[in-house]
Design an enzyme around this catalytic site. Structure first.
Site, PDB file in Angstrom:
ATOM      1  N   ILE A  25       0.887  -1.191   0.076  1.00 25.81           N
ATOM      2  CA  ILE A  25       0.087  -0.034   0.007  1.00 25.81           C
ATOM      3  C   ILE A  25       0.970   1.276   0.002  1.00 25.81           C
ATOM      4  O   ILE A  25       0.525   2.157  -0.633  1.00 25.81           O
ATOM      5  CB  ILE A  25      -0.898  -0.054   1.034  1.00 25.81           C
ATOM      6  CG1 ILE A  25      -2.097  -1.258   0.966  1.00 25.81           C
ATOM      7  CG2 ILE A  25      -1.731   1.167   1.475  1.00 25.81           C
ATOM      8  CD1 ILE A  25      -3.008  -1.392   2.336  1.00 25.81           C
ATOM      9  N   ARG A  45      12.819  -0.348   6.192  1.00 21.52           N
ATOM     10  CA  ARG A  45      14.049  -1.014   6.613  1.00 21.52           C
ATOM     11  C   ARG A  45      14.776  -1.636   5.663  1.00 21.52           C
ATOM     12  O   ARG A  45      16.000  -2.081   5.872  1.00 21.52           O
ATOM     13  CB  ARG A  45      13.550  -2.130   7.633  1.00 21.52           C
ATOM     14  CG  ARG A  45      12.846  -1.531   8.936  1.00 21.52           C
ATOM     15  CD  ARG A  45      12.104  -2.742   9.730  1.00 21.52           C
ATOM     16  NE  ARG A  45      11.120  -3.498   8.924  1.00 21.52           N
ATOM     17  CZ  ARG A  45      10.407  -4.345   9.204  1.00 21.52           C
ATOM     18  NH1 ARG A  45      10.654  -4.825  10.349  1.00 21.52           N
ATOM     19  NH2 ARG A  45       9.550  -5.015   8.246  1.00 21.52           N
ATOM     20  N   TYR A 159      -3.448  -7.185  16.626  1.00 19.87           N
ATOM     21  CA  TYR A 159      -3.581  -6.368  15.419  1.00 19.87           C
ATOM     22  C   TYR A 159      -4.937  -5.403  15.624  1.00 19.87           C
ATOM     23  O   TYR A 159      -4.902  -4.278  15.366  1.00 19.87           O
ATOM     24  CB  TYR A 159      -3.718  -7.184  14.248  1.00 19.87           C
ATOM     25  CG  TYR A 159      -3.748  -6.557  12.915  1.00 19.87           C
ATOM     26  CD1 TYR A 159      -2.494  -6.133  12.289  1.00 19.87           C
ATOM     27  CD2 TYR A 159      -4.917  -6.448  12.135  1.00 19.87           C
ATOM     28  CE1 TYR A 159      -2.762  -5.271  11.058  1.00 19.87           C
ATOM     29  CE2 TYR A 159      -4.951  -5.595  10.818  1.00 19.87           C
ATOM     30  CZ  TYR A 159      -3.814  -5.118  10.402  1.00 19.87           C
ATOM     31  OH  TYR A 159      -3.730  -4.292   9.283  1.00 19.87           O
TER      32      TYR A 159
HETATM   33  P1  NAP Z   1       3.080  -5.173   3.224  1.00 24.94           P
HETATM   34  O1  NAP Z   1       3.374  -5.354   2.006  1.00 24.94           O
HETATM   35  O2  NAP Z   1       3.570  -6.235   4.046  1.00 24.94           O
HETATM   36  O3  NAP Z   1       4.055  -3.908   3.828  1.00 24.94           O
HETATM   37  C1  NAP Z   1       4.217  -3.529   5.015  1.00 24.94           C
HETATM   38  C2  NAP Z   1       5.131  -2.573   4.869  1.00 24.94           C
HETATM   39  O4  NAP Z   1       5.377  -1.769   6.450  1.00 24.94           O
HETATM   40  C3  NAP Z   1       6.585  -2.605   4.268  1.00 24.94           C
HETATM   41  O5  NAP Z   1       6.915  -1.589   3.485  1.00 24.94           O
HETATM   42  C4  NAP Z   1       7.339  -2.653   5.511  1.00 24.94           C
HETATM   43  O6  NAP Z   1       8.684  -2.075   5.136  1.00 24.94           O
HETATM   44  C5  NAP Z   1       6.814  -1.619   6.657  1.00 24.94           C
HETATM   45  N1  NAP Z   1       7.452  -1.918   7.741  1.00 24.94           N
HETATM   46  C6  NAP Z   1       6.754  -2.964   8.514  1.00 24.94           C
HETATM   47  N2  NAP Z   1       7.539  -2.770   9.785  1.00 24.94           N
HETATM   48  C7  NAP Z   1       8.292  -1.621   9.915  1.00 24.94           C
HETATM   49  C8  NAP Z   1       9.038  -1.083  10.585  1.00 24.94           C
HETATM   50  N3  NAP Z   1       9.358  -1.469  11.800  1.00 24.94           N
HETATM   51  N4  NAP Z   1       9.836   0.047  10.319  1.00 24.94           N
HETATM   52  C9  NAP Z   1       9.382   0.567   8.879  1.00 24.94           C
HETATM   53  N5  NAP Z   1       8.680   0.016   8.193  1.00 24.94           N
HETATM   54  C10 NAP Z   1       8.175  -1.224   8.451  1.00 24.94           C
HETATM   55  O7  NAP Z   1       1.638  -4.822   3.671  1.00 24.94           O
HETATM   56  P2  NAP Z   1       0.601  -3.579   3.273  1.00 24.94           P
HETATM   57  O8  NAP Z   1      -0.475  -4.360   3.161  1.00 24.94           O
HETATM   58  O9  NAP Z   1       1.227  -2.786   2.337  1.00 24.94           O
HETATM   59  O10 NAP Z   1       0.333  -3.098   4.650  1.00 24.94           O
HETATM   60  C11 NAP Z   1       0.742  -1.663   4.819  1.00 24.94           C
HETATM   61  C12 NAP Z   1      -0.369  -1.095   5.981  1.00 24.94           C
HETATM   62  O11 NAP Z   1      -1.673  -1.346   5.489  1.00 24.94           O
HETATM   63  C13 NAP Z   1      -0.022  -1.685   7.308  1.00 24.94           C
HETATM   64  O12 NAP Z   1      -0.117  -0.877   8.277  1.00 24.94           O
HETATM   65  C14 NAP Z   1      -1.329  -2.794   7.414  1.00 24.94           C
HETATM   66  O13 NAP Z   1      -1.490  -3.080   8.841  1.00 24.94           O
HETATM   67  C15 NAP Z   1      -2.235  -1.811   6.431  1.00 24.94           C
HETATM   68  N6  NAP Z   1      -3.210  -2.705   6.298  1.00 24.94           N
HETATM   69  C16 NAP Z   1      -3.214  -3.769   5.068  1.00 24.94           C
HETATM   70  C17 NAP Z   1      -4.264  -4.570   4.870  1.00 24.94           C
HETATM   71  C18 NAP Z   1      -3.903  -5.758   3.838  1.00 24.94           C
HETATM   72  O14 NAP Z   1      -4.681  -6.778   3.913  1.00 24.94           O
HETATM   73  N7  NAP Z   1      -2.800  -6.004   3.257  1.00 24.94           N
HETATM   74  C19 NAP Z   1      -5.709  -4.393   5.364  1.00 24.94           C
HETATM   75  C20 NAP Z   1      -5.774  -3.221   6.106  1.00 24.94           C
HETATM   76  C21 NAP Z   1      -4.582  -2.554   6.419  1.00 24.94           C
HETATM   77  P3  NAP Z   1       9.999  -3.331   5.355  1.00 24.94           P
HETATM   78  O15 NAP Z   1       9.675  -4.509   5.620  1.00 24.94           O
HETATM   79  O16 NAP Z   1      10.760  -3.085   3.975  1.00 24.94           O
HETATM   80  O17 NAP Z   1      10.825  -2.354   6.364  1.00 24.94           O
END
Ligand code: NAP
Length: 262
Positions: A25, A45, A159
């Site tokens: 996202i 990271r 979560y």
């Molecule tokens: P994703 O592809 O797993 O991406 C997660 C992102 O968060 C990555 O860019 C990761 O970067 C970063 N991240 C995680 N821990 C971190 C840390 N300690 N410091 C800095 N960066 C960190 O998942 P996504 O779906 O895009 O998730 C993005 C957001 O949307 C999250 O907050 C998630 O809870 C929310 N969300 C997702 C969904 C879904 O179904 N996918 C639904 C609702 C909400 P690095 O690992 O490269 O550091």
């Protein structure tokens, strides 16, 4: 009337910092904000992931893109990231993790990691960025929460607690910021087609022995539209909240979930 920028690049001259901006996202948000003219700092990271994303944007949008390695769990690392980034007028708190387990099996590590990254990490970045935005009289903070910030789901206590916390944090700062020119909002996607959903599907397969297609169908079926949300759909909502013309939208937690939450 709120200030506006001419033409189709209404965020020209604005600097947006996106945590977790290298993939999923966050990467889609980076594309949307770049298209609107914002200069970007991507924080995460993994330097290689960030650089690859930055290179793809530089090839298509006429904006400056910087990458800074930082961990939202680490106060020093994030303070250094913001110091290096310089003044930020748009903050998108997108970094997050998701683990699932039955309630009785959630250990302190699972709980602490989840709260630290999703809630404290978001708070920390807001605390660093907000005062200068308020001082400047303009700012946009958008927190990527989740429908898990608006309702409960089984096997996701930590979560859900973290994302409900993000929604509360958003609503409270929005009230404090209301007369400063800074807006604070949250977007609340349902299951979205990123690595996070892929991991959730793999987890269902591993725990239940069901096939991948069946697991995907189960997640998609939670959304009344019968599909996963697209990262670009979340990104466009974030971008809309960042527009100068969205100045009256404050303290909202906007579900992007095909009608799952009403
Ligand atoms: P994703 O592809 O797993 O991406 C997660 C992102 O968060 C990555 O860019 C990761 O970067 C970063 N991240 C995680 N821990 C971190 C840390 N300690 N410091 C800095 N960066 C960190 O998942 P996504 O779906 O895009 O998730 C993005 C957001 O949307 C999250 O907050 C998630 O809870 C929310 N969300 C997702 C969904 C879904 O179904 N996918 C639904 C609702 C909400 P690095 O690992 O490269 O550091």
């Amino acid at each position: 009337m709120p200030e506006t920028q001419p033409g189709d690049r209404p965020l020209a001259g604005r600097h947006a910092l996106i945590t977790g901006g290298g993939r999923g996202i966050g990467a889609a948000v980076a594309d949307s904000l770049a298209r609107l003219g914002a200069d970007l700092t991507l924080v995460g990271r993994d330097a290689a992931v960030l650089e690859a994303k930055a290179a793809s944007i530089r090839g298509t949008a006429p904006c400056a893109v910087s990458c800074i390695v930082g961990d939202v769990n680490d106060e020093e690392s994030m303070q250094a990231a913001f110091d290096r980034a310089g003044p930020v007028s748009i903050l998108v708190n997108n970094a997050g993790i998701a683990e699932s387990a039955p309630f009785a099996r959630i250990d302190d590590g699972h709980w602490d990691r989840t709260l630290a990254t999703n809630l404290t990490g978001t708070f920390r970045c807001m605390r660093i960025a907000y005062p200068a935005m308020a001082e400047a009289g303009w700012g946009r903070i958008v927190n990527v929460a989740s429908t898990a910030g608006l309702k409960g789901y089984a096997y996701t206590v930590a979560y859900c607690a973290s994302k409900h916390g993000v929604v509360g944090l958003t609503r409270a700062l929005a009230m404090e910021a209301a007369r400063t020119g800074v807006t604070v909002n949250a977007v609340c996607p349902s299951f979205t087609d990123t690595d996070m959903a892929t991991r959730a599907i793999a987890n269902i397969v591993a725990k239940t022995g069901r096939g991948e297609d069946e697991a995907l169908k189960e997640l998609a079926g939670i959304n009344p539209q019968g599909r996963l949300v697209l990262p670009e759909e979340v990104a466009e909502t974030v971008a809309w909240l960042c527009l100068p013309s969205s100045a009256s939208i404050n303290g909202q937690a906007i579900a992007i979930a095909g009608g799952e939450v009403q």
